[in-house]
Motif scaffolding. Sequence first.
Motif, mmCIF file in Angstrom:
data_model
loop_
_atom_site.group_PDB
_atom_site.id
_atom_site.type_symbol
_atom_site.label_atom_id
_atom_site.label_comp_id
_atom_site.label_asym_id
_atom_site.label_seq_id
_atom_site.Cartn_x
_atom_site.Cartn_y
_atom_site.Cartn_z
ATOM 1 N N ARG A 199 -2.251 -9.421 -4.578
ATOM 2 C CA ARG A 199 -2.316 -8.277 -3.661
ATOM 3 C C ARG A 199 -1.996 -6.978 -4.395
ATOM 4 N N ILE A 200 -0.977 -7.015 -5.236
ATOM 5 C CA ILE A 200 -0.588 -5.823 -5.986
ATOM 6 C C ILE A 200 -1.720 -5.382 -6.911
ATOM 7 N N LYS A 201 -2.314 -6.340 -7.611
ATOM 8 C CA LYS A 201 -3.415 -6.013 -8.519
ATOM 9 C C LYS A 201 -4.628 -5.486 -7.765
ATOM 10 N N THR A 202 -4.880 -6.014 -6.583
ATOM 11 C CA THR A 202 -6.004 -5.551 -5.777
ATOM 12 C C THR A 202 -5.814 -4.103 -5.352
ATOM 13 N N LYS A 208 0.818 -1.214 0.000
ATOM 14 C CA LYS A 208 0.000 0.000 0.000
ATOM 15 C C LYS A 208 0.855 1.269 0.000
ATOM 16 N N GLU A 209 2.090 1.170 0.453
ATOM 17 C CA GLU A 209 2.979 2.325 0.501
ATOM 18 C C GLU A 209 3.599 2.651 -0.849
ATOM 19 N N PHE A 210 3.545 1.720 -1.812
ATOM 20 C CA PHE A 210 4.136 1.937 -3.125
ATOM 21 C C PHE A 210 3.330 2.956 -3.924
ATOM 22 N N THR A 211 4.019 3.694 -4.790
ATOM 23 C CA THR A 211 3.332 4.572 -5.729
ATOM 24 C C THR A 211 2.806 3.722 -6.882
ATOM 25 N N ASP A 212 2.001 4.332 -7.752
ATOM 26 C CA ASP A 212 1.422 3.586 -8.867
ATOM 27 C C ASP A 212 2.496 3.023 -9.793
ATOM 28 N N ARG A 218 -7.169 1.661 -6.098
ATOM 29 C CA ARG A 218 -6.768 3.038 -6.382
ATOM 30 C C ARG A 218 -7.416 3.543 -7.665
ATOM 31 N N ALA A 219 -7.518 2.683 -8.665
ATOM 32 C CA ALA A 219 -8.130 3.088 -9.934
ATOM 33 C C ALA A 219 -9.606 3.422 -9.751
ATOM 34 N N LEU A 278 4.124 0.091 -8.158
ATOM 35 C CA LEU A 278 3.256 -1.081 -8.202
ATOM 36 C C LEU A 278 3.410 -1.816 -9.526
ATOM 37 N N LYS A 279 3.442 -1.057 -10.613
ATOM 38 C CA LYS A 279 3.602 -1.674 -11.934
ATOM 39 C C LYS A 279 4.949 -2.389 -12.032
ATOM 40 N N THR A 280 5.977 -1.754 -11.496
ATOM 41 C CA THR A 280 7.307 -2.356 -11.521
ATOM 42 C C THR A 280 7.341 -3.640 -10.697
ATOM 43 N N GLN A 281 6.769 -3.592 -9.511
ATOM 44 C CA GLN A 281 6.744 -4.768 -8.642
ATOM 45 C C GLN A 281 5.942 -5.903 -9.269
#
Length: 83
Positions: A52-55, A7-11, A60-61, A14-17
């Motif tokens: 989790r990342i996709k959720t 949740k702390e990652f920026t958008d 956010r979207a 998130l894509k990179t991860q």
Amino acid sequence: MELSKIKEFTDSELKTQEAQAGEQLFRVRFQKSLGDTAGVNKLRELKKDIARIKTVARQRALGQATAPTESAAPAKKTKAKKA
């Protein structure tokens, strides 16, 4: 990876991860197909991390809060009384 950390990652992070986890997932699946069973637990964890990342990205979207509110909880069904 923990949800609080995700949740702390920026958008863009998130894509990179997600891309990195997808690449690792591919490699672990490939190793598993070759008979290496050591990565089974890693396979499960990677799949969960990607979910989790996709959720978080989807929440956010949609502009939703990261934690569900009580008003979003399903209403309890009540039995109709017979007269």
